[in-house]
Design an enzyme around this catalytic site. Structure first.
Site, PDB file in Angstrom:
ATOM      1  N   HIS A 108     -10.291  -5.387  -3.575  1.00 49.84           N
ATOM      2  CA  HIS A 108      -8.914  -5.807  -2.917  1.00 49.84           C
ATOM      3  C   HIS A 108      -8.966  -5.675  -1.407  1.00 49.84           C
ATOM      4  O   HIS A 108     -10.340  -5.260  -0.131  1.00 49.84           O
ATOM      5  CB  HIS A 108      -8.337  -4.240  -3.263  1.00 49.84           C
ATOM      6  CG  HIS A 108      -8.349  -2.873  -2.290  1.00 49.84           C
ATOM      7  ND1 HIS A 108     -10.024  -2.783  -3.090  1.00 49.84           N
ATOM      8  CD2 HIS A 108      -8.617  -2.316  -0.988  1.00 49.84           C
ATOM      9  CE1 HIS A 108      -9.600  -1.445  -2.906  1.00 49.84           C
ATOM     10  NE2 HIS A 108      -9.674  -1.376  -1.506  1.00 49.84           N
ATOM     11  N   VAL A 121     -11.206   2.975  -3.350  1.00 47.62           N
ATOM     12  CA  VAL A 121     -10.960   2.784  -5.103  1.00 47.62           C
ATOM     13  C   VAL A 121     -11.711   1.427  -5.242  1.00 47.62           C
ATOM     14  O   VAL A 121     -11.768   0.783  -4.407  1.00 47.62           O
ATOM     15  CB  VAL A 121      -9.322   2.499  -4.645  1.00 47.62           C
ATOM     16  CG1 VAL A 121      -8.602   1.729  -7.135  1.00 47.62           C
ATOM     17  CG2 VAL A 121      -7.531   3.351  -4.899  1.00 47.62           C
ATOM     18  N   ASP A 144       1.017  -1.175   0.364  1.00 46.07           N
ATOM     19  CA  ASP A 144      -0.057   0.209   0.033  1.00 46.07           C
ATOM     20  C   ASP A 144       0.957   0.953   0.645  1.00 46.07           C
ATOM     21  O   ASP A 144       2.029   1.097   0.576  1.00 46.07           O
ATOM     22  CB  ASP A 144      -0.927   0.147   1.162  1.00 46.07           C
ATOM     23  CG  ASP A 144      -2.255   0.754   1.100  1.00 46.07           C
ATOM     24  OD1 ASP A 144      -3.610   0.185   1.298  1.00 46.07           O
ATOM     25  OD2 ASP A 144      -1.885   1.928   1.228  1.00 46.07           O
ATOM     26  N   ILE A 145      -0.044   2.729  -0.238  1.00 46.90           N
ATOM     27  CA  ILE A 145       1.110   3.071  -0.731  1.00 46.90           C
ATOM     28  C   ILE A 145       1.093   4.640   0.843  1.00 46.90           C
ATOM     29  O   ILE A 145       1.921   5.087   0.524  1.00 46.90           O
ATOM     30  CB  ILE A 145       0.837   4.439  -2.063  1.00 46.90           C
ATOM     31  CG1 ILE A 145       1.481   5.204  -2.849  1.00 46.90           C
ATOM     32  CG2 ILE A 145      -0.531   5.187  -1.387  1.00 46.90           C
ATOM     33  CD1 ILE A 145       1.971   5.901  -4.034  1.00 46.90           C
ATOM     34  N   HIS A 194      -6.544  -5.273   2.198  1.00 48.02           N
ATOM     35  CA  HIS A 194      -5.968  -5.065   3.126  1.00 48.02           C
ATOM     36  C   HIS A 194      -4.763  -5.967   4.285  1.00 48.02           C
ATOM     37  O   HIS A 194      -6.415  -7.083   4.805  1.00 48.02           O
ATOM     38  CB  HIS A 194      -6.153  -3.534   3.810  1.00 48.02           C
ATOM     39  CG  HIS A 194      -6.919  -2.798   2.855  1.00 48.02           C
ATOM     40  ND1 HIS A 194      -5.731  -2.152   2.984  1.00 48.02           N
ATOM     41  CD2 HIS A 194      -7.848  -2.389   2.615  1.00 48.02           C
ATOM     42  CE1 HIS A 194      -6.527  -0.528   2.350  1.00 48.02           C
ATOM     43  NE2 HIS A 194      -8.188  -1.513   2.029  1.00 48.02           N
ATOM     44  N   ASN A 231     -12.829  -2.853   2.434  1.00 45.79           N
ATOM     45  CA  ASN A 231     -13.736  -2.144   2.204  1.00 45.79           C
ATOM     46  C   ASN A 231     -14.966  -1.758   1.621  1.00 45.79           C
ATOM     47  O   ASN A 231     -14.668  -2.181   0.739  1.00 45.79           O
ATOM     48  CB  ASN A 231     -12.496  -0.339   3.075  1.00 45.79           C
ATOM     49  CG  ASN A 231     -11.959  -0.746   3.729  1.00 45.79           C
ATOM     50  OD1 ASN A 231     -12.250  -0.625   4.854  1.00 45.79           O
ATOM     51  ND2 ASN A 231     -10.803   0.168   3.774  1.00 45.79           N
TER      52      ASN A 231
END
Ligand code: 5GP
Ligand code: ZN
Length: 115
Positions: free
Chosen positions: A101, A97, A31-32, A103, A88
């Site tokens: 996905h 986004v 993750d950025i 996390h 989420n």
């Protein structure tokens, strides 16, 4: 692939990311904006917008995500200490986004309930 989707572009190699695992079904990268010492995103190659868009044909894919999350946590050495896999969904769920996905957060004590 969905045009103008950030994670589709990362999966296609059009936008760089720190990839730590990939296979036919998914790609895993850092993750950025990490929220833990280990914060990885497990991203299906298939464009699925949200959890609400999953169908029964995606059951193997979602199971595979958790198998790989557990393998990564084990390989990185924090599986026994504990970790979190989070999805989420939509605005109130914190989704930013719109490509499904998960996390993977690890290597710190995580609090509950989340914010
Ligand atoms: P969400 O808020 O939808 O559950 O999670 C989206 C995640 O994507 C966020 O944690 C955010 O930091 C991460 N993110 C957003 N843009 C980028 C990017 O360009 N590259 C990477 N590696 N992560 C990103
Ligand atoms: Zn996408």
């Amino acid at each position: 692939m969905s045009s103008n989707c950030l994670f589709c572009k990362i999966a296609a190699g059009e936008i760089p990311a720190s990839i730590c695992y990939q296979d036919d079904l998914l790609i895993v990268f850092e993750d950025i904006n990490p929220q833990a010492p280990v914060h990885l995103l497990l991203v299906p190659r298939k464009h699925i917008s949200t959890t609400l868009d999953l169908t029964p044909e995606d059951n193997i894919l979602v199971g595979h995500v958790f198998q790989i999350a557990a393998k990564i946590a084990t390989d990185l050495g924090f599986a026994d200490d504990g970790f979190r896999v989070v999805n989420n969904c939509n605005q109130a769920g914190g989704q930013t986004v719109w490509h499904l996905h998960f996390h993977l957060l690890g290597q710190r004590q995580l609090s509950w309930p989340p914010g």
